[in-house]
Write a protein that holds these residues in place. Structure first.
Motif, PDB file in Angstrom:
ATOM      1  N   TRP A 196      -1.332  -8.406   9.435  1.00  0.00           N
ATOM      2  CA  TRP A 196      -0.280  -9.166   8.742  1.00  0.00           C
ATOM      3  C   TRP A 196      -0.737 -10.593   8.594  1.00  0.00           C
ATOM      4  O   TRP A 196      -1.482 -11.111   9.431  1.00  0.00           O
ATOM      5  CB  TRP A 196       0.988  -9.107   9.601  1.00  0.00           C
ATOM      6  N   ASN A 197      -0.313 -11.235   7.526  1.00  0.00           N
ATOM      7  CA  ASN A 197      -0.473 -12.679   7.423  1.00  0.00           C
ATOM      8  C   ASN A 197       0.736 -13.246   6.707  1.00  0.00           C
ATOM      9  O   ASN A 197       1.401 -12.554   5.938  1.00  0.00           O
ATOM     10  CB  ASN A 197      -1.794 -13.084   6.750  1.00  0.00           C
ATOM     11  N   ALA A 198       1.041 -14.506   7.004  1.00  0.00           N
ATOM     12  CA  ALA A 198       2.146 -15.211   6.364  1.00  0.00           C
ATOM     13  C   ALA A 198       1.796 -16.678   6.288  1.00  0.00           C
ATOM     14  O   ALA A 198       1.062 -17.203   7.142  1.00  0.00           O
ATOM     15  CB  ALA A 198       3.439 -15.022   7.143  1.00  0.00           C
ATOM     16  N   LEU A 199       2.323 -17.336   5.282  1.00  0.00           N
ATOM     17  CA  LEU A 199       2.084 -18.757   5.146  1.00  0.00           C
ATOM     18  C   LEU A 199       2.549 -19.478   6.400  1.00  0.00           C
ATOM     19  O   LEU A 199       3.615 -19.163   6.954  1.00  0.00           O
ATOM     20  CB  LEU A 199       2.824 -19.314   3.931  1.00  0.00           C
ATOM     21  N   VAL A 200       1.742 -20.427   6.860  1.00  0.00           N
ATOM     22  CA  VAL A 200       2.093 -21.214   8.037  1.00  0.00           C
ATOM     23  C   VAL A 200       3.450 -21.870   7.797  1.00  0.00           C
ATOM     24  O   VAL A 200       3.685 -22.465   6.745  1.00  0.00           O
ATOM     25  CB  VAL A 200       1.005 -22.269   8.341  1.00  0.00           C
ATOM     26  N   GLY A 201       4.333 -21.701   8.761  1.00  0.00           N
ATOM     27  CA  GLY A 201       5.677 -22.248   8.654  1.00  0.00           C
ATOM     28  C   GLY A 201       6.743 -21.192   8.417  1.00  0.00           C
ATOM     29  O   GLY A 201       7.929 -21.458   8.589  1.00  0.00           O
ATOM     30  N   ASN A 202       6.338 -19.977   8.063  1.00  0.00           N
ATOM     31  CA  ASN A 202       7.297 -18.899   7.820  1.00  0.00           C
ATOM     32  C   ASN A 202       7.712 -18.299   9.167  1.00  0.00           C
ATOM     33  O   ASN A 202       7.319 -17.206   9.545  1.00  0.00           O
ATOM     34  CB  ASN A 202       6.710 -17.838   6.893  1.00  0.00           C
ATOM     35  N   ASP A 232      -2.909  -3.384   5.803  1.00  0.00           N
ATOM     36  CA  ASP A 232      -2.358  -4.735   5.759  1.00  0.00           C
ATOM     37  C   ASP A 232      -0.940  -4.614   5.213  1.00  0.00           C
ATOM     38  O   ASP A 232      -0.730  -3.967   4.184  1.00  0.00           O
ATOM     39  CB  ASP A 232      -3.218  -5.630   4.865  1.00  0.00           C
ATOM     40  N   VAL A 233       0.038  -5.206   5.898  1.00  0.00           N
ATOM     41  CA  VAL A 233       1.427  -5.099   5.461  1.00  0.00           C
ATOM     42  C   VAL A 233       1.907  -6.410   4.855  1.00  0.00           C
ATOM     43  O   VAL A 233       1.454  -7.489   5.230  1.00  0.00           O
ATOM     44  CB  VAL A 233       2.369  -4.696   6.616  1.00  0.00           C
ATOM     45  N   GLY A 234       2.810  -6.264   3.900  1.00  0.00           N
ATOM     46  CA  GLY A 234       3.456  -7.407   3.273  1.00  0.00           C
ATOM     47  C   GLY A 234       4.870  -7.013   2.887  1.00  0.00           C
ATOM     48  O   GLY A 234       5.139  -5.837   2.631  1.00  0.00           O
ATOM     49  N   TYR A 235       5.772  -7.983   2.830  1.00  0.00           N
ATOM     50  CA  TYR A 235       7.171  -7.667   2.586  1.00  0.00           C
ATOM     51  C   TYR A 235       7.948  -8.919   2.229  1.00  0.00           C
ATOM     52  O   TYR A 235       7.489 -10.046   2.424  1.00  0.00           O
ATOM     53  CB  TYR A 235       7.808  -7.041   3.834  1.00  0.00           C
ATOM     54  N   PHE A 236       9.149  -8.704   1.712  1.00  0.00           N
ATOM     55  CA  PHE A 236      10.187  -9.724   1.703  1.00  0.00           C
ATOM     56  C   PHE A 236      11.521  -9.014   1.833  1.00  0.00           C
ATOM     57  O   PHE A 236      11.680  -7.871   1.428  1.00  0.00           O
ATOM     58  CB  PHE A 236      10.133 -10.630   0.463  1.00  0.00           C
ATOM     59  N   THR A 238      -2.066 -15.172  11.152  1.00  0.00           N
ATOM     60  CA  THR A 238      -2.501 -13.778  11.095  1.00  0.00           C
ATOM     61  C   THR A 238      -2.108 -13.075  12.396  1.00  0.00           C
ATOM     62  O   THR A 238      -1.912 -13.711  13.432  1.00  0.00           O
ATOM     63  CB  THR A 238      -4.032 -13.659  10.906  1.00  0.00           C
ATOM     64  N   ALA A 239      -1.981 -11.756  12.293  1.00  0.00           N
ATOM     65  CA  ALA A 239      -1.615 -10.956  13.465  1.00  0.00           C
ATOM     66  C   ALA A 239      -2.140  -9.545  13.273  1.00  0.00           C
ATOM     67  O   ALA A 239      -2.477  -9.130  12.155  1.00  0.00           O
ATOM     68  CB  ALA A 239      -0.098 -10.933  13.648  1.00  0.00           C
ATOM     69  N   ASP A 240      -2.185  -8.812  14.388  1.00  0.00           N
ATOM     70  CA  ASP A 240      -2.575  -7.406  14.320  1.00  0.00           C
ATOM     71  C   ASP A 240      -1.729  -6.595  15.282  1.00  0.00           C
ATOM     72  O   ASP A 240      -1.143  -7.120  16.222  1.00  0.00           O
ATOM     73  CB  ASP A 240      -4.067  -7.218  14.591  1.00  0.00           C
ATOM     74  N   LEU A 241      -1.691  -5.301  14.990  1.00  0.00           N
ATOM     75  CA  LEU A 241      -0.889  -4.366  15.771  1.00  0.00           C
ATOM     76  C   LEU A 241      -1.681  -3.087  15.959  1.00  0.00           C
ATOM     77  O   LEU A 241      -2.186  -2.518  14.991  1.00  0.00           O
ATOM     78  CB  LEU A 241       0.409  -4.049  15.017  1.00  0.00           C
ATOM     79  N   LEU A 242      -1.809  -2.640  17.196  1.00  0.00           N
ATOM     80  CA  LEU A 242      -2.382  -1.331  17.498  1.00  0.00           C
ATOM     81  C   LEU A 242      -1.226  -0.375  17.761  1.00  0.00           C
ATOM     82  O   LEU A 242      -0.111  -0.797  18.083  1.00  0.00           O
ATOM     83  CB  LEU A 242      -3.299  -1.414  18.717  1.00  0.00           C
TER      84      LEU A 242
END
Length: 193
Positions: free
Chosen positions: A137-143, A100-104, A177-181
């Protein structure tokens, strides 16, 4: 090139990764002031779970945890552009083939493809070195900027919203939410200027 640090959980490998003008590297104490500036930015605290208000103590605690030891099973990098700290990115590998990825990205590095390159590097590393079959990946709705970034790298964004999935400063919020292969990852040269 890899760097090894000793920490409470033993040595870990935080490899330097680079593409174009972006370098992903281990965090340093010299990052503190820029980390505070970045986390005080309205866009950063609006769309992430960083404490608000963000103080130097928060950055010190983060760096103390991030340097040399895994943080909650996550490998974390500082994003550096032109020699300056320009954000954070991490991959939490679950040990079963998923990360699971996260960033800013700091405000001074936005709009230049920095986030897309950093994300590509971490996803590529997760597939090649982390034994992953899928990156999520996930991000707050609206980002919208974050959503555009993951789509640019090749993620498939799900149509349905995950309701109340993330806790942000004491309140449950909806996320995309999203995914990547591995086969979805776009060629690196499509992201380079």
């Amino acid at each position: 090139m890899s760097r090894h640090q000793q920490g409470g959980a033993g040595p870990i490998d935080v490899p330097d990764l680079s593409a174009g003008r972006v370098l992903l590297r281990m965090h340093r104490r010299e990052d503190l002031d820029d980390m505070v500036l970045a986390c005080r930015d309205e866009q950063t605290w609006t769309w992430t779970t960083v404490p608000q208000p963000y103080e130097i103590e928060h950055a010190e605690a983060y760096i103390n945890r991030a340097v040399g030891t895994p943080v909650d099973g996550e490998t974390r990098w500082a994003i550096e552009v032109d020699g300056r700290f320009s954000g954070n990115i991490g991959a939490m590998l679950d040990g079963t083939g998923r990360a699971d990825v996260g960033y800013f990205v700091a405000p001074w590095a936005r709009g230049r493809g920095v986030g897309s390159l950093a994300l590509w590097l971490v996803c590529d590393w997760s597939f090649r070195e982390g034994g992953c079959e899928v990156v999520t990946w996930n991000a707050l709705v609206g980002n919208v900027p974050s959503r555009r970034m993951v789509e640019k790298v090749g993620f498939h964004v799900h149509a349905d919203v995950a309701r109340r999935m993330v806790l942000q400063r004491g309140q449950r919020v909806d996320v995309w939410t999203a995914d990547l292969l591995a086969d979805d990852l776009v060629p690196l040269d499509t992201l380079l200027p």
